[in-house]
Design a protein around this motif. Structure first.
Motif, PDB file in Angstrom:
ATOM      1  N   GLU A 173      41.243  58.531  36.832  1.00 17.62           N
ATOM      2  CA  GLU A 173      41.258  58.020  35.461  1.00 17.62           C
ATOM      3  C   GLU A 173      40.271  58.781  34.583  1.00 17.62           C
ATOM      4  O   GLU A 173      40.539  59.027  33.399  1.00 17.62           O
ATOM      5  CB  GLU A 173      40.941  56.524  35.452  1.00 17.62           C
ATOM      6  N   ARG A 174      39.145  59.190  35.164  1.00 11.23           N
ATOM      7  CA  ARG A 174      38.150  59.935  34.383  1.00 11.23           C
ATOM      8  C   ARG A 174      38.683  61.292  33.927  1.00 11.23           C
ATOM      9  O   ARG A 174      38.190  61.860  32.943  1.00 11.23           O
ATOM     10  CB  ARG A 174      36.880  60.142  35.215  1.00 11.23           C
ATOM     11  N   LYS A 175      39.664  61.824  34.633  1.00 11.06           N
ATOM     12  CA  LYS A 175      40.244  63.108  34.216  1.00 11.06           C
ATOM     13  C   LYS A 175      40.883  63.005  32.835  1.00 11.06           C
ATOM     14  O   LYS A 175      41.038  64.008  32.135  1.00 11.06           O
ATOM     15  CB  LYS A 175      41.288  63.575  35.240  1.00 11.06           C
ATOM     16  N   SER A 176      41.273  61.792  32.460  1.00 17.04           N
ATOM     17  CA  SER A 176      41.921  61.605  31.157  1.00 17.04           C
ATOM     18  C   SER A 176      40.909  61.342  30.046  1.00 17.04           C
ATOM     19  O   SER A 176      41.284  61.089  28.904  1.00 17.04           O
ATOM     20  CB  SER A 176      42.917  60.442  31.234  1.00 17.04           C
ATOM     21  N   ILE A 177      39.609  61.395  30.403  1.00 13.69           N
ATOM     22  CA  ILE A 177      38.551  61.138  29.426  1.00 13.69           C
ATOM     23  C   ILE A 177      37.620  62.348  29.377  1.00 13.69           C
ATOM     24  O   ILE A 177      36.824  62.572  30.286  1.00 13.69           O
ATOM     25  CB  ILE A 177      37.742  59.876  29.790  1.00 13.69           C
ATOM     26  N   GLY A 178      37.723  63.144  28.331  1.00 11.48           N
ATOM     27  CA  GLY A 178      36.830  64.291  28.166  1.00 11.48           C
ATOM     28  C   GLY A 178      35.551  63.853  27.481  1.00 11.48           C
ATOM     29  O   GLY A 178      35.491  62.810  26.829  1.00 11.48           O
ATOM     30  N   ILE A 226      41.522  60.775  25.819  1.00 12.23           N
ATOM     31  CA  ILE A 226      40.354  60.305  25.072  1.00 12.23           C
ATOM     32  C   ILE A 226      39.279  61.384  25.110  1.00 12.23           C
ATOM     33  O   ILE A 226      39.059  62.008  26.153  1.00 12.23           O
ATOM     34  CB  ILE A 226      39.795  59.005  25.688  1.00 12.23           C
ATOM     35  N   LEU A 227      38.599  61.594  23.993  1.00 14.38           N
ATOM     36  CA  LEU A 227      37.478  62.522  23.927  1.00 14.38           C
ATOM     37  C   LEU A 227      36.259  61.759  23.414  1.00 14.38           C
ATOM     38  O   LEU A 227      36.272  61.222  22.298  1.00 14.38           O
ATOM     39  CB  LEU A 227      37.805  63.694  22.995  1.00 14.38           C
ATOM     40  N   LEU A 228      35.222  61.690  24.244  1.00 10.24           N
ATOM     41  CA  LEU A 228      33.986  61.011  23.876  1.00 10.24           C
ATOM     42  C   LEU A 228      32.974  62.050  23.402  1.00 10.24           C
ATOM     43  O   LEU A 228      32.711  63.024  24.106  1.00 10.24           O
ATOM     44  CB  LEU A 228      33.411  60.244  25.072  1.00 10.24           C
ATOM     45  N   CYS A 229      32.410  61.846  22.226  1.00  2.55           N
ATOM     46  CA  CYS A 229      31.464  62.803  21.645  1.00  2.55           C
ATOM     47  C   CYS A 229      30.124  62.112  21.455  1.00  2.55           C
ATOM     48  O   CYS A 229      29.967  61.292  20.535  1.00  2.55           O
ATOM     49  CB  CYS A 229      31.982  63.313  20.298  1.00  2.55           C
ATOM     50  N   ASP A 230      29.158  62.436  22.304  1.00  2.00           N
ATOM     51  CA  ASP A 230      27.849  61.779  22.261  1.00  2.00           C
ATOM     52  C   ASP A 230      26.863  62.637  21.475  1.00  2.00           C
ATOM     53  O   ASP A 230      26.319  63.613  21.985  1.00  2.00           O
ATOM     54  CB  ASP A 230      27.341  61.536  23.690  1.00  2.00           C
TER      55      ASP A 230
END
Length: 337
Positions: free
Chosen positions: A84-89, A165-169
């Motif tokens: 599942e984490r593969k789908s979250i960059g 999904i792309l998370l930008c911290d």
């Protein structure tokens, strides 16, 4: 298929330290729509980074559940969670590139560790470098690139696994304003072209204004306000949201020190109310004095808005009439204190 690709339900996160327990997040509830660009904003220490790490389960919540595209992450096996984490960059403030590898190998890296052969990984990496405008830098090393170029490499790497999904911290916090603008334009283009849901974690209101459709304000581990960016900007309901808006313009109070004794209000002009000299007409109509302490214009998702901090007369009835007049003209009026 659910409209909300990310659902956070009653999320709390407690850390155990030498000094005792520290609750970084408490009872967070948030729904993020598929294909949106969603901002999570707060001051340093508010809990933003902990929250984003809970979204991909790099931090396991102490309480509550994280649902990604219908899957509750806490119910998955270790293998299922890795899939599942593969789908979250994810992209970070300081790029996190491998300094000993060139650009194309940096972008290829997540593909290679997932078993893709070098030829196919390089082919995909070359396509991604084209997307982020760095096709000519494939053989360069991170040290040879500017900060903006390094962040573009990081974005290309995050896209390698075709994420949903792309998370930008704090992805633009280390960049100058012009470079920040170009990175935000790139993210917006990626969102529009590929439909990737983007979550922007930031302390910069200007970033939220520029790119996000919705925003949540986090303070001391709590979501204190959320909604459409235009609404939160125009009608902030909480002290925390108001402070963030004013800090952006270099102010740390809602009104100038010299205006403390005045009846101050903040007024916001939308596109529908910006074509008439409202303040001038109001002064003529009511034959009164109005002090202007601050004025500014900003863009929210390409739409221009203006705001002022003004001091109204102390006479309560006249002040009420002036507020009513402004409201009738389509201007948002709220107390500035």
């Amino acid at each position: 298929m659910s409209e909300n690709i990310i659902q956070l339900k009653n999320i709390s996160k407690t850390f155990v330290t030498d000094k005792g327990e520290f609750k970084a997040l408490e009872d967070i509830n948030l729904d993020i729509s598929r294909g949106s660009i969603y901002g999570i904003i707060g001051m340093s220490g508010a809990g933003k980074s902990t929250l984003v790490r809970c979204i991909n389960y790099l931090e396991v919540p102490t309480e509550g559940s994280v649902v990604i595209d219908g899957k509750e992450l806490g119910s998955l096996t270790e293998k299922g969670l890795r899939e599942e984490r593969k789908s979250i960059g994810m992209i970070f403030q300081h790029f996190n590139l491998l300094q000993q590898k060139n650009v194309i190998d940096n972008v290829s890296f997540p593909l290679r560790i997932n078993g893709v052969n070098k030829k196919d990984a390089h082919k995909r990496a070359a396509e991604l470098l084209e997307i982020v405008g760095l096709a000519d830098k494939a053989n360069s090393y991170p040290v040879q690139l500017s900060g903006g170029q390094q962040q573009r490499v990081a974005i290309a790497r995050a896209l390698a696994g075709n994420p949903k999904i792309l998370l930008c911290d704090e992805a633009t916090s280390a960049l100058d304003p012009q470079t920040t603008k170009s990175i935000l334009e790139l993210l917006k283009n990626i969102n529009e072209k590929y439909g990737i849901t983007i979550v922007i974690i930031t302390h910069q209101m200007a970033v939220v204004r520029e790119i996000c459709s919705h925003v949540a304000v986090i303070s001391k581990g709590h979501i204190v306000e959320n909604g459409e960016v235009s609404d939160v900007f125009s009608r902030p309901k909480t002290k925390e949201a108001r402070e963030l808006i004013m800090l952006e313009s270099g102010e740390n109070t809602w009104y100038n020190e010299s205006s403390e004794d005045d009846n101050c209000v903040r007024i916001v002009f939308t596109e529908n109310s910006a074509y008439e000299p409202v303040i001038s007409n109001m002064i003529k109509k009511f034959n009164c004095d109005v002090s202007i302490y601050q004025a500014d214009t900003k863009k929210i998702n390409g739409k221009t808005t203006g705001e002022m901090i003004i001091g109204l007369p102390k006479d309560e009835e006249l002040s009420r009439q002036l507020k009513d007049y402004l409201t009738e003209k389509g201007i948002i009026v709220e107390e500035a204190r």
